[in-house]
Motif scaffolding. Structure first.
Motif, short mmCIF file in Angstrom:
data_model
loop_
_atom_site.label_atom_id
_atom_site.label_comp_id
_atom_site.label_asym_id
_atom_site.label_seq_id
_atom_site.Cartn_x
_atom_site.Cartn_y
_atom_site.Cartn_z
N ALA A 173 0.81 -1.22 0.00
CA ALA A 173 0.00 0.00 0.00
C ALA A 173 0.85 1.27 0.00
CB ALA A 173 -0.93 0.00 1.22
N ILE A 174 2.06 1.21 0.58
CA ILE A 174 2.92 2.39 0.70
C ILE A 174 3.75 2.63 -0.56
CG2 ILE A 174 5.06 3.15 1.84
CD1 ILE A 174 2.72 3.98 3.44
N VAL A 175 4.13 1.57 -1.25
CA VAL A 175 5.05 1.70 -2.39
C VAL A 175 4.63 2.77 -3.40
CG1 VAL A 175 5.83 0.50 -4.50
CG2 VAL A 175 6.25 -0.50 -2.25
N PRO A 176 3.35 2.89 -3.77
CA PRO A 176 2.99 3.95 -4.72
C PRO A 176 3.30 5.36 -4.23
CG PRO A 176 1.23 2.32 -4.57
CD PRO A 176 2.19 2.01 -3.47
N HIS A 177 3.54 5.51 -2.92
CA HIS A 177 3.83 6.82 -2.36
C HIS A 177 5.33 7.04 -2.14
CE1 HIS A 177 -0.46 7.40 -1.58
NE2 HIS A 177 -0.48 6.16 -1.10
N LEU A 178 6.15 6.05 -2.43
CA LEU A 178 7.60 6.15 -2.21
C LEU A 178 8.30 6.58 -3.49
CD1 LEU A 178 8.32 2.91 -0.12
CD2 LEU A 178 7.82 5.21 0.72
N GLY A 179 9.28 7.45 -3.34
CA GLY A 179 10.08 7.87 -4.48
C GLY A 179 11.47 7.28 -4.42
N SER A 180 12.26 7.57 -5.42
CA SER A 180 13.64 7.12 -5.45
C SER A 180 14.39 7.66 -4.23
CB SER A 180 14.33 7.60 -6.73
OG SER A 180 15.67 7.18 -6.76
N GLY A 181 15.16 6.80 -3.60
CA GLY A 181 15.88 7.17 -2.38
C GLY A 181 15.14 6.78 -1.12
N SER A 182 13.92 6.27 -1.25
CA SER A 182 13.16 5.84 -0.09
C SER A 182 13.70 4.52 0.45
CB SER A 182 11.68 5.69 -0.45
OG SER A 182 11.12 6.93 -0.83
N PRO B 54 14.85 -1.19 -8.99
CA PRO B 54 14.80 -0.35 -10.19
C PRO B 54 14.08 0.99 -9.98
CG PRO B 54 14.35 -2.63 -10.75
CD PRO B 54 14.37 -2.56 -9.25
N GLN B 55 13.25 1.08 -8.93
CA GLN B 55 12.59 2.34 -8.61
C GLN B 55 13.43 3.21 -7.67
OE1 GLN B 55 8.38 1.91 -7.47
NE2 GLN B 55 8.48 -0.22 -8.16
N GLY B 56 14.61 2.71 -7.30
CA GLY B 56 15.46 3.45 -6.38
C GLY B 56 15.06 3.30 -4.93
N ILE B 57 14.22 2.30 -4.63
CA ILE B 57 13.76 2.05 -3.26
C ILE B 57 14.61 0.94 -2.66
CG2 ILE B 57 11.84 1.33 -1.81
CD1 ILE B 57 9.97 2.37 -4.07
N ARG B 58 15.24 1.23 -1.53
CA ARG B 58 16.07 0.24 -0.86
C ARG B 58 15.24 -0.54 0.17
NH1 ARG B 58 19.19 2.22 2.45
NH2 ARG B 58 18.41 4.36 2.53
N PHE C 242 20.73 4.17 10.46
CA PHE C 242 21.70 4.00 9.37
C PHE C 242 21.01 3.57 8.09
CE2 PHE C 242 24.28 0.81 7.03
CZ PHE C 242 25.16 1.71 6.43
N LEU C 243 20.16 2.55 8.16
CA LEU C 243 19.51 2.03 6.95
C LEU C 243 18.54 3.03 6.34
CD1 LEU C 243 18.94 -1.67 8.04
CD2 LEU C 243 20.63 -0.81 6.40
N ALA C 244 17.96 3.89 7.15
CA ALA C 244 17.03 4.90 6.63
C ALA C 244 17.76 6.10 6.04
CB ALA C 244 16.11 5.38 7.74
N GLU D 244 23.39 7.68 4.16
CA GLU D 244 24.67 6.99 4.34
C GLU D 244 24.60 5.55 3.82
OE1 GLU D 244 25.64 7.27 8.46
OE2 GLU D 244 25.40 9.44 8.50
N ALA D 245 23.38 4.99 3.79
CA ALA D 245 23.17 3.62 3.33
C ALA D 245 22.63 3.59 1.91
CB ALA D 245 22.22 2.89 4.27
N SER D 246 23.00 4.55 1.09
CA SER D 246 22.43 4.70 -0.24
C SER D 246 22.72 3.53 -1.17
CB SER D 246 22.93 6.00 -0.89
OG SER D 246 24.34 6.01 -0.96
#
Length: 288
Positions: free
Chosen positions: A165-174, A214-218, A265-267, A270-272
């Protein structure tokens, strides 16, 4: 050496599930005074489930001290602990939205995602931390009817549904972060069902990292060892709680604030280049 790094002798104790922080002896360290922010999450907005107490509370406080606004989800019966979390976040100068939710249905998670976006405006970090366990000593035949469903719905299904449900609201770098456990690698027989859910989350995390990369979401996970939270005295008998964590190489239980540092750290940026991994906070117990 800080006070939280000293061995802690936990006395025998128990309380009804889901447990209250104020009734724990000794009181856990959530970082209200011990965490020092370094502006690693400035401008970020985070949704943290199970945010009323324990690891979730410590993560909310640490995020706030690092510059993030947060929304926390928690069971309605945990309102008092949730209010204490909000007070600590606000003391750190950030906002905290309270979103009481029983996450054991997909519709509840759809509603939670919408409420979090409405409260914060946007979401950059999702911490799937809510969890349930109840120790059973009678083997598989001793598990009560309904417990397996409750454990999997809370620990696995809820995180899956909320992430969807959250993924559609996340951008690259999230960033999406799951709380797994040392139990995924070194399971205890009384936690047969709980350990299985944590192993499942490790697998889910790896697959989601591949799916969302591929969406830049870690996507990552933190695997705590024995951490002193209300879940312990409310799900084990009193004698099992005595000297909790003393069997680790460091000889003590971890404090919630010590796990929160891993989430920070993971958020953070620095953890890009960190995705698809499990970060252990176990007091020396191996995760592999």
């Amino acid at each position: 050496m800080t006070s939280r790094a000293k061995p802690t002798n936990v006395p025998a104790q128990s309380q009804p599930w889901p447990g209250r922080t104020t009734e724990m002896d000794p009181q856990p360290d959530h970082g209200e005074h011990s965490h020092t922010g370094r502006e690693r999450l400035v401008g970020k907005k985070a949704l943290i489930t199970g945010g009323d107490s324990g690891i979730g509370r410590a993560t909310a406080i640490a995020f706030a001290k690092e510059g993030a606004d947060v929304a926390i989800a928690y069971l309605p019966q945990e309102q008092a602990d949730a209010e204490a979390t909000r007070a600590a976040v606000e003391d750190a100068g950030r906002s905290c939205a309270l979103l009481p939710t029983d996450q054991r249905t997909e519709s509840a998670n759809v509603d939670l995602a919408a409420a979090a976006v409405d409260a914060l405006g946007e979401i950059h970090v999702l911490v799937n931390n809510a969890g349930f366990q109840m120790a059973q000593t009678g083997g598989i035949t001793g598990f009560p009817s309904g417990q397996l469903e409750q454990v999997f719905e809370t620990n696995v299904f809820a995180g899956f549904w909320l992430t969807k449900a959250i993924v559609p609201h996340l951008g690259s770098g999230s960033s999406v972060i799951f709380t797994t456990s040392i139990q995924a690698y070194d399971p205890s027989e009384p936690l047969l069902d709980y350990a299985a859910t944590k192993a499942a989350l490790n697998n889910l995390m790896v697959n989601l990292a591949a799916d969302l990369g591929p969406q830049g979401i870690r996507v990552n996970a933190v695997a705590p060892g024995p951490i002193w939270t209300p879940l312990i005295p409310s799900t084990f008998d009193a004698e099992k709680v005595k000297d909790f964590g003393a069997d680790t190489p460091l000889g003590r239980p971890g404090q919630p604030v010590e796990v929160a540092a891993a989430f920070v750290f993971l958020a953070s940026d620095e953890a890009s280049y960190v995705s698809g991994t499990v970060l252990g906070v176990t007091g020396g117990k191996a995760i592999f």
